[in-house]
Write a protein that holds these residues in place. Structure first.
Motif, PDB file in Angstrom:
ATOM      1  N   ALA A 182      50.195  39.793 -33.690  1.00  0.00           N
ATOM      2  CA  ALA A 182      50.578  38.554 -33.158  1.00  0.00           C
ATOM      3  C   ALA A 182      49.402  38.150 -32.140  1.00  0.00           C
ATOM      4  O   ALA A 182      49.092  38.724 -31.809  1.00  0.00           O
ATOM      5  CB  ALA A 182      52.072  40.138 -31.820  1.00  0.00           C
ATOM      6  N   GLY A 183      50.700  36.830 -31.141  1.00  0.00           N
ATOM      7  CA  GLY A 183      49.841  36.816 -29.728  1.00  0.00           C
ATOM      8  C   GLY A 183      51.054  36.202 -28.889  1.00  0.00           C
ATOM      9  O   GLY A 183      52.290  37.193 -28.942  1.00  0.00           O
ATOM     10  N   LEU A 184      49.848  35.912 -27.244  1.00  0.00           N
ATOM     11  CA  LEU A 184      50.259  36.155 -26.168  1.00  0.00           C
ATOM     12  C   LEU A 184      50.287  33.982 -25.963  1.00  0.00           C
ATOM     13  O   LEU A 184      49.104  33.892 -26.070  1.00  0.00           O
ATOM     14  CB  LEU A 184      49.659  36.647 -24.919  1.00  0.00           C
ATOM     15  CG  LEU A 184      50.112  37.974 -25.401  1.00  0.00           C
ATOM     16  CD1 LEU A 184      49.178  38.220 -24.226  1.00  0.00           C
ATOM     17  CD2 LEU A 184      51.979  38.696 -25.757  1.00  0.00           C
ATOM     18  N   VAL A 185      51.478  33.346 -25.825  1.00  0.00           N
ATOM     19  CA  VAL A 185      51.940  32.718 -25.605  1.00  0.00           C
ATOM     20  C   VAL A 185      52.166  32.338 -24.465  1.00  0.00           C
ATOM     21  O   VAL A 185      53.421  32.524 -23.932  1.00  0.00           O
ATOM     22  CB  VAL A 185      53.051  31.502 -26.557  1.00  0.00           C
ATOM     23  CG1 VAL A 185      51.840  31.285 -28.325  1.00  0.00           C
ATOM     24  CG2 VAL A 185      53.788  32.207 -26.528  1.00  0.00           C
ATOM     25  N   ILE A 186      51.740  31.520 -23.596  1.00  0.00           N
ATOM     26  CA  ILE A 186      52.114  31.177 -21.887  1.00  0.00           C
ATOM     27  C   ILE A 186      52.317  30.161 -21.980  1.00  0.00           C
ATOM     28  O   ILE A 186      51.442  28.824 -21.746  1.00  0.00           O
ATOM     29  CB  ILE A 186      50.760  31.183 -21.499  1.00  0.00           C
ATOM     30  CG1 ILE A 186      50.209  32.962 -21.320  1.00  0.00           C
ATOM     31  CG2 ILE A 186      50.955  31.010 -19.330  1.00  0.00           C
ATOM     32  CD1 ILE A 186      48.545  32.987 -20.991  1.00  0.00           C
ATOM     33  N   PRO A 187      52.959  29.520 -21.069  1.00  0.00           N
ATOM     34  CA  PRO A 187      53.943  27.408 -21.045  1.00  0.00           C
ATOM     35  C   PRO A 187      53.764  27.055 -20.271  1.00  0.00           C
ATOM     36  O   PRO A 187      52.830  28.019 -19.393  1.00  0.00           O
ATOM     37  CB  PRO A 187      55.691  28.591 -21.581  1.00  0.00           C
ATOM     38  CG  PRO A 187      55.472  29.393 -20.985  1.00  0.00           C
ATOM     39  CD  PRO A 187      54.812  30.676 -21.787  1.00  0.00           C
ATOM     40  N   THR A 188      53.846  25.799 -20.284  1.00  0.00           N
ATOM     41  CA  THR A 188      53.290  24.751 -19.169  1.00  0.00           C
ATOM     42  C   THR A 188      54.118  25.763 -18.182  1.00  0.00           C
ATOM     43  O   THR A 188      55.418  26.151 -17.836  1.00  0.00           O
ATOM     44  CB  THR A 188      53.944  23.681 -19.064  1.00  0.00           C
ATOM     45  OG1 THR A 188      53.343  22.891 -20.461  1.00  0.00           O
ATOM     46  CG2 THR A 188      53.403  22.899 -17.925  1.00  0.00           C
ATOM     47  N   ASN A 189      53.035  25.774 -16.886  1.00  0.00           N
ATOM     48  CA  ASN A 189      53.854  26.456 -15.711  1.00  0.00           C
ATOM     49  C   ASN A 189      53.617  28.048 -15.947  1.00  0.00           C
ATOM     50  O   ASN A 189      54.506  29.043 -14.504  1.00  0.00           O
ATOM     51  CB  ASN A 189      54.898  25.654 -14.941  1.00  0.00           C
ATOM     52  CG  ASN A 189      54.366  24.393 -14.422  1.00  0.00           C
ATOM     53  OD1 ASN A 189      53.617  23.926 -13.922  1.00  0.00           O
ATOM     54  ND2 ASN A 189      55.261  23.654 -14.093  1.00  0.00           N
ATOM     55  N   GLY A 190      53.807  28.651 -16.989  1.00  0.00           N
ATOM     56  CA  GLY A 190      54.006  30.098 -17.019  1.00  0.00           C
ATOM     57  C   GLY A 190      52.440  31.350 -16.493  1.00  0.00           C
ATOM     58  O   GLY A 190      51.514  30.280 -16.019  1.00  0.00           O
ATOM     59  N   VAL A 191      52.531  31.906 -16.341  1.00  0.00           N
ATOM     60  CA  VAL A 191      51.626  33.238 -15.321  1.00  0.00           C
ATOM     61  C   VAL A 191      51.859  35.130 -16.219  1.00  0.00           C
ATOM     62  O   VAL A 191      52.904  35.218 -16.091  1.00  0.00           O
ATOM     63  CB  VAL A 191      51.673  32.985 -14.415  1.00  0.00           C
ATOM     64  CG1 VAL A 191      50.356  34.065 -13.699  1.00  0.00           C
ATOM     65  CG2 VAL A 191      51.533  31.848 -13.031  1.00  0.00           C
TER      66      VAL A 191
END
Length: 226
Positions: A182-191
């Motif tokens: 699995a992976g971690l995805v950080i959307p725009t403006n996410g922290v």
């Protein structure tokens, strides 16, 4: 003591939201403090680095910005700047290229030591992905491979601000069957906040960071980090 990591898709020193977050973190450290800006992910472009260095200086920091992309680098001085920083800032750009610069200078271990010394590490975009264990790289013939990163705490690989395309690079990486499914995805403006121990992962505000895994039929299995 180990650093708390804040890994961001777009909260940088130029944005109002990014400045607010950086200022809050700096206030927790107190003045004066030592910061280190790492700009090798964008080949240490002076104008790009200048904005962040000046911002940290305005917060009461002494901010070093060693040019890790430069083969003429004073490695000993750069090592001290990295290892002794209270706040380490990994700037945006090309994740794989930046890690290769760090590896070429023999400084991967300096970032591991910085993880134990600093109070905060802040990764922006490509710099955020570099904090993970690995990412996707591409050879000259466009074939993909699993590229090692700095492994500073996140247990899973990271991808940033590609939510509109449904995270094709994370999909391609997981299809390579890397060590983690699995992976971690950080959307725009996410922290993404990674605790000092690395055991606790959480989103700071919204949008939420997501853990994504590929099902056998190719669909995403998604869980949001609160």
């Amino acid at each position: 003591m180990s650093a708390v990591l804040f890994l961001c898709a777009s909260h940088n020193s130029k944005s109002r939201a990014g400045q607010t977050l950086l200022r809050e973190l700096a206030e927790r450290i107190g003045r004066p403090f030592r910061a280190c800006h790492v700009g090798c992910f964008h080949d240490d472009t002076p104008a790009w680095a200048k904005v962040t260095v000046e911002f940290f200086t305005s917060l009461g920091a002494t901010c070093d910005s060693p040019r890790l992309s430069d083969p003429r680098l004073d490695v000993s001085r750069a090592r001290a700047a990295i290892e002794e920083a209270d706040f380490l800032y990994l700037d945006g750009g090309d994740t794989v290229a930046g890690v290769e610069h760090i590896r070429a200078r023999g400084l991967v271990d300096a970032f591991q030591r910085a993880r134990e010394h600093a109070q905060f590490m802040f990764g922006l975009s490509g710099g955020a992905c570099a904090a993970g264990p690995y990412t996707i790289g591409y050879r000259d013939d466009d074939s993909a491979y699993v590229a090692p990163c700095l492994d500073l705490g996140p247990p899973l690989p990271l991808d940033v601000h590609d939510e509109q395309s449904d995270w094709p690079e994370m999909r391609a990486l997981l299809e390579l069957a890397p060590p983690q499914p699995a992976g971690l995805v950080i959307p725009t403006n996410g922290v993404l906040r990674v605790s000092a121990s690395g055991a606790e992962l959480s989103s700071v505000g919204k949008p939420l960071v997501e853990r994504r895994e590929l099902a056998r039929d190719g669909r995403w299995v998604i869980s949001a980090l609160r």
